[in-house]
Scaffold this motif. Structure first.
Motif, short mmCIF file in Angstrom:
data_model
loop_
_atom_site.label_atom_id
_atom_site.label_comp_id
_atom_site.label_asym_id
_atom_site.label_seq_id
_atom_site.Cartn_x
_atom_site.Cartn_y
_atom_site.Cartn_z
N LEU A 121 1.35 -1.18 0.16
CA LEU A 121 0.01 0.11 -0.29
C LEU A 121 0.77 1.74 -0.27
O LEU A 121 0.25 2.28 -0.68
N LYS A 124 1.18 2.68 -3.77
CA LYS A 124 0.17 2.50 -4.69
C LYS A 124 -0.06 3.82 -5.90
O LYS A 124 -0.04 3.71 -6.56
N LEU A 148 -2.80 -5.11 -5.65
CA LEU A 148 -2.00 -4.38 -4.29
C LEU A 148 -2.44 -4.95 -3.14
O LEU A 148 -3.53 -6.18 -3.09
N PHE A 150 -3.45 -5.73 0.24
CA PHE A 150 -4.19 -4.75 1.28
C PHE A 150 -4.02 -5.49 2.59
O PHE A 150 -3.23 -6.39 2.74
N GLU A 170 -13.17 0.87 4.38
CA GLU A 170 -12.36 1.24 3.10
C GLU A 170 -11.20 1.78 3.39
O GLU A 170 -10.14 1.32 2.73
N ARG A 173 -8.83 -1.10 5.33
CA ARG A 173 -8.51 -1.99 4.09
C ARG A 173 -7.58 -1.87 3.18
O ARG A 173 -6.51 -2.32 3.19
N SER A 174 -7.30 0.04 2.56
CA SER A 174 -6.69 1.07 1.58
C SER A 174 -5.75 2.04 1.98
O SER A 174 -5.44 2.40 1.44
N GLU A 175 -5.89 2.13 3.23
CA GLU A 175 -4.96 2.96 3.80
C GLU A 175 -3.64 1.79 4.40
O GLU A 175 -3.83 1.64 5.62
#
Length: 181
Positions: A121, A124, A148, A150, A170, A173-175
């Motif tokens: 991540l 990204k 990615l 995650f 979200e 999951r993705s930061e």
């Protein structure tokens, strides 16, 4: 060194030549700086903003507004060194220069003809460049997957429920979470 210092001494004493030197010195200094700065434009590692824009135009690359000068240089270098046919080691090294060392995984399943690259991540921002590199470099018979990595339950396990409740699903999951809870 001023322009006046480059003329013979008998001309340096004349008022007209001192005024001429004062008028022409800014242009002469700018020309001297441009010539001295040209040496930086001969290596992709030392390109200035102007040189990066020129190389991006030559290579058909589109610079992203958020990218710093060094990221754009790396993209140019990667495009220049790209020479098919490509080996696993060459692809790995190119991915490492784009995403960063230890910031991705690369798995090849020769039986299924599958190449899978997963980016951390933290990398990204390089996702589109990595995807384009893999699509250009991989053999045509390979099934490609670029994605990615995650966050998983085990990655977030060190955080308390209260700390995680402050974020959306979200975001979880993705930061990138790096303070350990």
């Amino acid at each position: 060194m001023s322009l006046l210092d480059k003329w013979p001494e008998f001309l340096q004493t004349l008022a007209e030549f001192r005024a001429l030197s004062d008028a022409l010195s800014p242009e002469a200094d700018a020309a001297r700086a441009a010539v001295e700065g040209m040496a930086r434009e001969f290596s992709a590692y030392t390109l200035s903003e102007w040189g990066v824009e020129r190389w991006e135009d030559i290579l058909g690359l589109t610079g992203k507004d958020a990218d710093d000068l060094n990221s754009r240089r790396v993209r140019i270098i990667t495009k220049i060194i790209e020479q098919p046919p490509i080996t696993k080691r060459v692809l790995y090294n190119q991915l490492r220069s784009l995403a960063g060392d230890g910031r991705f995984t690369m798995d090849i399943d020769y039986g299924l003809h599958k190449l899978e690259v997963k980016l951390d991540l933290g990398s990204k921002s390089a996702f589109e460049d990595v995807k384009a590199l893999v699509e250009r470099s991989a053999p045509a018979d390979m099934v490609l997957s670029v994605s990615l990595l995650f966050n998983t339950h085990s990655m977030l396990g060190a955080y308390t429920h209260a700390a995680l409740a402050a974020h959306t699903h979200e975001e979880l999951r993705s930061e990138v979470f790096s303070d350990g809870g």
